[in-house]
Design a protein around this motif. Sequence first.
Motif, PDB file in Angstrom:
ATOM      1  N   LYS A   1       0.836  -1.212   0.000  1.00 14.60           N
ATOM      2  CA  LYS A   1       0.000   0.000   0.000  1.00 14.60           C
ATOM      3  C   LYS A   1       0.870   1.260   0.000  1.00 14.60           C
ATOM      4  N   LYS A   2       1.955   1.226   0.787  1.00 12.56           N
ATOM      5  CA  LYS A   2       2.869   2.371   0.807  1.00 12.56           C
ATOM      6  C   LYS A   2       3.467   2.611  -0.575  1.00 12.56           C
TER       7      LYS A   2
ATOM      8  N   LEU B   1       0.782   4.081  -2.717  1.00 10.67           N
ATOM      9  CA  LEU B   1       0.529   5.454  -2.293  1.00 10.67           C
ATOM     10  C   LEU B   1       1.664   6.378  -2.721  1.00 10.67           C
TER      11      LEU B   1
ATOM     12  N   LEU C   1       0.002   4.388   7.299  1.00 14.00           N
ATOM     13  CA  LEU C   1       0.592   3.139   6.800  1.00 14.00           C
ATOM     14  C   LEU C   1       1.940   2.866   7.456  1.00 14.00           C
TER      15      LEU C   1
ATOM     16  N   GLU D   1      -7.490   5.662  -6.866  1.00 14.35           N
ATOM     17  CA  GLU D   1      -6.450   5.572  -5.830  1.00 14.35           C
ATOM     18  C   GLU D   1      -6.932   4.752  -4.634  1.00 14.35           C
ATOM     19  N   GLN D   2      -8.136   5.037  -4.178  1.00 19.89           N
ATOM     20  CA  GLN D   2      -8.690   4.331  -3.024  1.00 19.89           C
ATOM     21  C   GLN D   2      -8.919   2.856  -3.334  1.00 19.89           C
TER      22      GLN D   2
ATOM     23  N   ARG E   1      -5.597   0.768  -3.355  1.00 18.83           N
ATOM     24  CA  ARG E   1      -5.108   0.451  -2.014  1.00 18.83           C
ATOM     25  C   ARG E   1      -6.042  -0.533  -1.306  1.00 18.83           C
TER      26      ARG E   1
END
Length: 464
Positions: free
Chosen positions: A185-186, A189, A234, A431-432, A435
């Motif tokens: 996820k990082k 992001l 995160l 984007e959401q 993740r």
Amino acid sequence: MKSVFFVMLASVVIFSGCKTLKPEPGTLLSLKIPDRFSVDAGDNDSIENWWFLFESDELTSLINHAVDHNFDLKILKTKVIQAKANLEKEEASFFPELGFSFGGQKKETRVKNTYSSPSDYDGSHSWDGSLRGAYNLDVWGQSNAGKQVEILSLKAAEQDLKFSTLELTAQIAENWIDIIAARHKKSILGNQIKINNTLLELQTLRFVNGKANALDVSQQREVLAEANSQLPLLEKQEKLLLNNLAFLSGKTDLKPVEMTTKILPDPLPLPKVGIPSDLLENRPDIQAAGMRLSSGQWEITAARADRLPSFDLTAQALFSSGKLDLLFHNWVSTLAGSIAGPILDGGLRKAEIKRLKAVADEQLTLYARTVAKAIVEVEDSLVSIDKQAAYIRLLEEELAVARLTLKDAGVQYQNGQSSYLAYLTAWTHIEQLERKLVGERAALIKERIGLYRALGWNPIPGTT
């Protein structure tokens, strides 16, 4: 002496003809086990070390280290040692007890008849020794019942260790998956932040050239700020997971565990789940509960035997002499037998039996609860896996549609047919979703791990 011995021997023969006490039939388990689970699972053969299916040397190393150093497992291993010692103590009651004592004393006397006369000294030495043996005849099976209690307690402790090891391996694997997911996820992001920065620069340039308004720039800054705000969360999640992994591994310095895996592995293949009754043999916690239930029945047997007469044989040899070299030439021996039993105890032993029966009923309920919980855990895992996989498929479809929406919004914005907000809304949604999909895919992997744990396969070959 001979008559006493023969009376005891005759008494033992007579009473030994009585039936040795055995556990009474317990109450039947008031629990109906279903014939099958409601959801069909896979056809993969079961393996003991299920985490090998991930084909990760890193995970295998983490699990092996944790099994050797985890605090809870160390405690349970000492409980197994304690249970073995208790069994050895109980087995000692089947053997005669032999003891000895040895001592000596010196006695001196001083006598003075007149003040002026010399003193007369007189002294003597004495030496004493003894050997004593005792043996309790287990006529009613009380000692045997105590031994059975300790055998079952040892087996229950071993099953507790197996179950906790199974739980630990699953926790390590789930923690490992969560760390990979957090890092993934990082990474996503970070890439999204770079793109948002680029979009902000472009919008700023368009604003300078009069092709965008101030609202477009502000909206892009808002999207960038929202993405940046997710990063500390995160990082926090990753750090806490690493700390927990260090604790599970038995580390006291909380030094971060070295992990290099960055990509989520494929979910474990679905195993054959069999039928619910298989759990009675496969789940260590059910095995432990069953052994404690049987142990309670043997405790009742021992308490019943305690209300009956006991038979003891004792032998003793006493040695006494004024000279050490003649000590074993002067002796007296005795052989005795005794029958002892309660007459009045105020209902003490009867109350103890009543208490132990209540404890046995409690263990029966705990056993039923453990079986029911195991069945529900497998059932929940099967349902969760099925629905989680369906949810992921729908999220992937949603993401595909969102990307088409983003493409259309971009074209319309460039053609002046819609505002920049529509484009940003579509981009933020993607984007959401990206993740979120990582988290849900990790959840599916953990659900598969949970199924392997719920089935209760032996986690480590030879673990006891």
